[in-house]
Enzyme design. Structure first.
Site, PDB file in Angstrom:
ATOM      1  CE  LYS A 178      -2.500   2.822  -2.988  1.00 20.19           C
ATOM      2  NZ  LYS A 178      -3.686   1.948  -3.041  1.00 20.19           N
ATOM      3  CG  ASP A 213      -7.850  -1.525  -2.531  1.00 19.50           C
ATOM      4  OD1 ASP A 213      -7.845  -1.296  -1.310  1.00 19.50           O
ATOM      5  OD2 ASP A 213      -6.810  -1.514  -3.214  1.00 19.50           O
TER       6      ASP A 213
END
Ligand code: BGC
Length: 544
Positions: A178, A213
């Site tokens: 990312k 996450d």
């Protein structure tokens, strides 16, 4: 890029062929969905049996799923989405919680500079958060009674990158994703990097647990809803963590945890699925994105699905239509500065376009309805214009004029035009109704494909966990329990009809019975609550 050269010329049927070609390359029929899911299942099992695979299937050492009765107050630090967040989470033990949080920006410089600088920034953010909550029981600077040091504050770290976990409080970064690329972090224990930063700053905080996450989403959904088998993120990145039988994680070998049997949450890192792209339906627009990305050949699946990339794929399509020769197909060949910029088209804009297209507002009531038309859109004399159906908006054999549209369609295209002007830096007179229709079409292709691919990942988990046997027309439900999924991320939360589109193809893959049993719920504040829950597990296991 697809052939947009003189070969195609400007003739309407050639334009149609070009657009059809692009559309076809984004299509995923039942066969393709089955092939991708079959490959997914094979890669799941490969990752469970061997370390070092692209889809890493990481054992998390989290062996229990909460039931909502957990209690305590914990700090949580969350790095890996758009923002860095520090939270204080109070778990009340009745499936409810309170979360106080502060967000901090992570600059491009921090993302790509030295890792120690990034981790110092994380420690500073925790310090700033605690200082701003001065007087609360979590203030690290509060002296203990009789001059004794108070116990260190337990903190759970949600670190949303591929980390090979070796214990609840230890894990080595496999690779950044990312857009992060901080130096001297890959291969290191991220808990130690953080703890060293706390210690450098004399912060009385101890990082006791590390979670991804997706694991956080699973744990928090289980806490608030009494059960969950898959935590999935469809946001800036994508990934899923699910509950696996320890016996199936054969790469654990003789690890003592194996003897205990039972279940363990596995972080799949499905964003790295099929980096070889043998099964993924790659188009030239995807190849351009990958080639120009910070991590070419990695995170292939993520690059088809997640919020970080959908805008960029769409930008690549739009540019190819702008550059079409000899006659451009879009915006009269003009690209705005914004559109010319790498990552200049944010996925959020796609979401605004779709929202505009789905708008049911009474057309006359909005500002967009009164926006002046581009002269060519208003050109034809109203009386002689036949009304056209929405399916003909891309029919270049006829001019697309306002009078040919129903008031609702005209209103929707006008709203899209407003978005293009406000978000992409076009002047109103540069955007025709046709341009608006073409952009909408491009956005929907990219997002529909993303939603359909997402369903392959969910179907794989349903299959792997034994809720369904077979795929496609051979799919047979197994058992009748609910399949509870906790999700988080901007796409699934905010993108219009993302879940509905995902469900359409899930139905194809696992059949209507299983699709209906799949309950998709928001893992609210999953990263914070999940980190708190794992910090709780760590303190119970005596890590403090
Ligand atoms: C990371 C995962 C994370 C996902 C969603 C991916 O880029 O590799 O670890 O769970 O993004 O945030």
């Amino acid at each position: 890029m697809p052939v947009t050269t003189a070969l195609y010329g400007s003739r309407p049927e050639k334009i149609k062929a070009l657009l059809d070609d692009i559309e076809q390359s984004f299509e995923l029929d039942e066969e393709a969905l089955k092939t991708i899911t079959g490959q997914f299942l094979a890669d799941f099992n490969l990752g469970l049996s061997e370390y070092g695979q692209a889809m890493a299937m990481i054992p998390t050492f989290v062996t229990g799923v909460p039931n909502g009765t957990e209690t305590g107050t914990f700090l949580a630090l969350d790095l890996g989405g758009t923002n860095l967040r520090v939270c204080q989470v109070d778990l009340f033990g009745d499936q409810t919680f309170n979360l106080k949080q502060q967000k901090y920006k992570v600059s491009e410089q921090l993302k790509t500079g030295e890792a120690t600088v990034l981790f110092d920034y994380l420690a500073d953010s925790v310090d700033a958060f605690l200082t701003s909550s001065a007087g609360s029981p979590t203030n690290p600077h509060t002296p203990g009674e009789l001059g004794q040091d108070p116990p260190a504050l337990p903190l759970g770290l949600t670190f949303s990158f591929p980390v090979e976990q070796t214990a609840l409080d230890q894990g080595y970064l496999l690779t950044w994703t990312k857009g992060f690329a901080a130096k001297n972090a890959v291969g290191k224990d991220v808990v130690k990097l953080l703890q060293d930063a706390f210690d450098r700053k004399h912060l009385h905080v101890k990082c006791v647990a590390l979670v991804n996450d997706t694991v956080g989403a699973l744990l928090s959904r289980a806490y608030t809803s009494g059960g969950c088998i898959l935590g999935a993120i469809f946001g800036t990145g994508t990934n899923g963590a699910y509950v696996e039988q320890v016996a199936n994680i054969t790469k654990l070998g003789n690890h003592p945890i194996v003897a205990k049997g039972g279940e363990m949450i596995v972080n799949t890192e499905w964003g790295g699925f099929n980096n070889s792209r043998t099964a993924l339906p790659t188009t030239p627009f995807d190849n351009k994105l990958d080639r120009e990305s910070i991590n070419p050949h990695y995170q292939a699946f993520e690059k088809f699905i997640s919020g970080m990339y959908l805008g960029e794929i769409t930008r690549n399509i739009l540019l190819s239509l702008i550059d079409a020769a000899p006659i451009p197909i879009l915006f009269k060949g003009k690209a705005s500065d914004q559109l010319n910029k790498h990552y200049g088209l944010d996925t959020e804009m796609l979401s605004l376009i779709e929202t505009a297209w789905m708008s049911e507002d009474a057309p006359a009531d909005t500002a967009a309805a009164h926006a002046p038309l581009v002269p060519s859109d208003a050109a034809a004399p109203v009386a002689h214009v036949e009304k056209i159906d929405d399916s003909l908006l891309l029919d270049f054999s006829k001019p697309l004029v306002a009078a040919a549209l129903t008031p609702l369609t005209l209103h929707r295209l006008q709203r899209i035009r407003t978005v293009l002007v406000s978000q992409l830096g076009y002047a109103a007179e540069d955007v025709t109704l046709r341009d608006a229709a073409v952009v909408r079409w491009a956005c929907s292709l990219v997002v529909r494909r993303a939603a359909r691919l997402s369903s392959c990942a969910v179907a794989t988990v349903a299959h792997q966990m034994g809720f369904v046997a077979g795929l496609g027309s051979d799919a047979k439900p197994v058992g009748d329990t609910d399949v509870k999924i906790g999700v988080d991320g901007s796409l699934i939360q905010h993108y219009p009809r993302f879940e509905a589109r995902m469900r359409e193809s899930l139905r194809i893959l696992v059949g209507a019975n299983v699709e209906q049993r799949i309950e998709i719920g928001l893992a609210k504040d999953g990263s914070g609550v999940g980190a708190a829950l794992s910090a709780l597990q760590a303190t119970k296991q005596g890590a403090l």
